[in-house]
Design an enzyme around this catalytic site. Structure first.
Site, PDB file in Angstrom:
ATOM      1  N   ASP A  90       0.663  -1.151   0.327  1.00 58.76           N
ATOM      2  CA  ASP A  90      -0.300   0.142  -0.448  1.00 58.76           C
ATOM      3  C   ASP A  90       0.777   1.164  -0.039  1.00 58.76           C
ATOM      4  O   ASP A  90       2.216   1.121   0.470  1.00 58.76           O
ATOM      5  CB  ASP A  90      -0.823   0.227   1.384  1.00 58.76           C
ATOM      6  N   GLU A 152      -2.359   7.045  -7.822  1.00 59.74           N
ATOM      7  CA  GLU A 152      -3.185   7.645  -6.910  1.00 59.74           C
ATOM      8  C   GLU A 152      -3.744   9.257  -8.297  1.00 59.74           C
ATOM      9  O   GLU A 152      -2.592   9.646  -8.100  1.00 59.74           O
ATOM     10  CB  GLU A 152      -3.057   7.631  -5.425  1.00 59.74           C
ATOM     11  N   HIS A 203      -8.213   9.816   5.086  1.00 57.57           N
ATOM     12  CA  HIS A 203      -7.702   8.634   5.610  1.00 57.57           C
ATOM     13  C   HIS A 203      -8.319   8.790   7.017  1.00 57.57           C
ATOM     14  O   HIS A 203      -8.026  10.217   7.817  1.00 57.57           O
ATOM     15  CB  HIS A 203      -6.223   8.900   5.322  1.00 57.57           C
ATOM     16  N   HIS A 239      -9.852   4.384  -0.969  1.00 56.49           N
ATOM     17  CA  HIS A 239      -9.175   4.966   1.144  1.00 56.49           C
ATOM     18  C   HIS A 239      -9.597   5.554   1.961  1.00 56.49           C
ATOM     19  O   HIS A 239     -10.484   6.504   1.427  1.00 56.49           O
ATOM     20  CB  HIS A 239      -7.772   5.777   0.106  1.00 56.49           C
ATOM     21  N   GLY A 240      -9.115   5.533   3.188  1.00 56.45           N
ATOM     22  CA  GLY A 240      -9.575   5.400   4.271  1.00 56.45           C
ATOM     23  C   GLY A 240     -11.459   5.148   4.132  1.00 56.45           C
ATOM     24  O   GLY A 240     -12.496   6.035   4.104  1.00 56.45           O
ATOM     25  N   GLY A 241     -11.653   4.242   3.897  1.00 55.77           N
ATOM     26  CA  GLY A 241     -12.137   3.266   3.890  1.00 55.77           C
ATOM     27  C   GLY A 241     -13.435   3.019   5.140  1.00 55.77           C
ATOM     28  O   GLY A 241     -14.876   2.716   5.761  1.00 55.77           O
ATOM     29  N   SER A 242     -12.608   3.466   6.622  1.00 54.06           N
ATOM     30  CA  SER A 242     -12.777   3.470   8.036  1.00 54.06           C
ATOM     31  C   SER A 242     -13.874   4.126   8.814  1.00 54.06           C
ATOM     32  O   SER A 242     -13.733   5.670   8.249  1.00 54.06           O
ATOM     33  CB  SER A 242     -11.386   2.805   8.952  1.00 54.06           C
ATOM     34  N   ASN A 261      -9.642   0.130   0.998  1.00 53.55           N
ATOM     35  CA  ASN A 261      -8.566  -0.399   1.990  1.00 53.55           C
ATOM     36  C   ASN A 261      -9.078   0.187   3.248  1.00 53.55           C
ATOM     37  O   ASN A 261     -10.126   1.661   3.631  1.00 53.55           O
ATOM     38  CB  ASN A 261      -7.462   1.528   2.143  1.00 53.55           C
ATOM     39  N   THR A 264      -7.675   1.850  10.088  1.00 47.25           N
ATOM     40  CA  THR A 264      -8.451   2.637  11.745  1.00 47.25           C
ATOM     41  C   THR A 264      -9.314   0.986  12.481  1.00 47.25           C
ATOM     42  O   THR A 264      -8.641   1.491  13.595  1.00 47.25           O
ATOM     43  CB  THR A 264      -8.103   3.291  11.076  1.00 47.25           C
TER      44      THR A 264
END
Ligand code: 13P
Length: 312
Positions: A90, A152, A203, A239-242, A261, A264
């Site tokens: 990653d 990206e 993120h 990205h920053g899937g949480s 992704n 966290t």
């Protein structure tokens, strides 16, 4: 081993991701922030018969407990299961979250030597032309080895140590969102396999007190995503899937987001259980449960590995 598992184990990751994109099947990518998370994530994939990537980034190694790209590859070789998972490197930034130049070339070569199945070069802090040049270079090294490349375009904020602009301001202004025209051109000129886009996602923090706090609940601009997918036609990555609102996530998958992704949320589950019980086994159990919950009730993709096996 069941036939569908044999088939998926032999398929190339490029083919699996293309099938996932065409049939709108999500392939989540779980960040390994601590080495014992590898077997814990794989256990959740086995229980749910779901295909996912395990991935590791520089911050997972330098700020948390993933130790090294080699150590994660060794853990993957020991506990991984090719019918349910592959290993991804990653975020290899050209300029990192602190504005420092990174020796991206050596890091990418390290993952290629170790046998990672895919790598990510992140030139998003560079001017477009430079991002194209660096990404093409990585594609030219990875593709002859059968390794997929993610890049990206746009600014997915959150990893920087300084204060962020308020989330609503980022979302409403669309500042830093991936430009659809640039994205089309970027994909054409680089030959990249998957593209990480900025459409409202951010993120989770990796430094200071914020890294232990609940992440802001992000939203996604689906209309903007539609414009990007029309012009690119390749698997898109979030990205920053949480902590993204579920209805947005499901809608994004219907419109071309193929990989999400998640870092966290599963890192915090591990750390929290370790603090409470003081045992690695309990932390692993917490990760398995969290990954299972995400697969079954949030993404609703339980059994995705069987489906993917039909299409490759
Ligand atoms: P979160 O930590 O916000 O889930 O993001 C993970 C990520 O995007 C890693 O590349």
């Amino acid at each position: 081993m069941a036939d569908w598992r044999k088939k998926l184990a032999k398929a190339s990751l490029a083919d699996i991701m293309k099938a996932a994109f065409v049939h709108r099947i999500l392939v989540p990518a779980f960040n390994v922030a601590y080495l014992p998370m590898v077997s814990a994530i794989v256990e959740a994939l086995r229980r749910t018969e779901t295909f996912a990537l395990l991935e590791v980034s520089r911050p997972d190694i330098t700020r948390f407990g993933a130790e090294s790209f080699r150590a994660v590859k060794e853990a993957f070789d020991r506990f991984g299961d090719l019918s349910l998972s592959r290993l991804h490197q990653d975020h290899v930034p050209v300029i990192d979250e602190e504005g420092q130049l990174v020796d991206w070339s050596s890091l990418i070569d390290e993952a290629l030597r170790l046998g990672y199945h895919s790598v990510m070069i992140d030139g998003s802090r560079l001017p477009l032309e430079e991002n194209v040049r660096v990404t093409r270079e990585v594609v030219s090294r990875a593709h002859p080895l059968g390794v997929c490349v993610e890049a990206e375009l746009g600014a997915v904020l959150g990893h920087e140590s300084g204060p962020l602009p308020p989330y609503e301001e980022i979302f409403a202004s669309g500042k830093g969102f991936t430009d659809p025209e640039d994205a089309g051109r970027f994909v054409q000129e680089t030959g990249v396999d998957w593209l990480s886009v900025a459409i409202g996602n951010i993120h989770g923090a990796i430094s200071g007190v914020a890294k232990d706090q609940k992440k802001v609940e992000a939203r996604l601009n689906i209309e903007h995503l539609k414009k990007i997918v029309e012009r690119t036609g390749i698997p898109l990555v979030l990205h920053g899937g949480s902590g993204i609102r579920k209805e947005y996530v499901l809608e994004a998958i219907r419109h071309g987001i193929t990989k999400i992704n998640v870092g966290t949320e599963i890192r915090q589950a591990y750390e929290q259980a370790l603090r409470t019980h003081g045992k690695i086994e309990e932390a692993q159990k917490a990760v398995t449960e969290k990954v299972e919950e995400l697969i079954v009730t949030y993404y609703e993709i339980q059994g995705s590995a069987r489906k993917l096996a039909e299409y490759v």
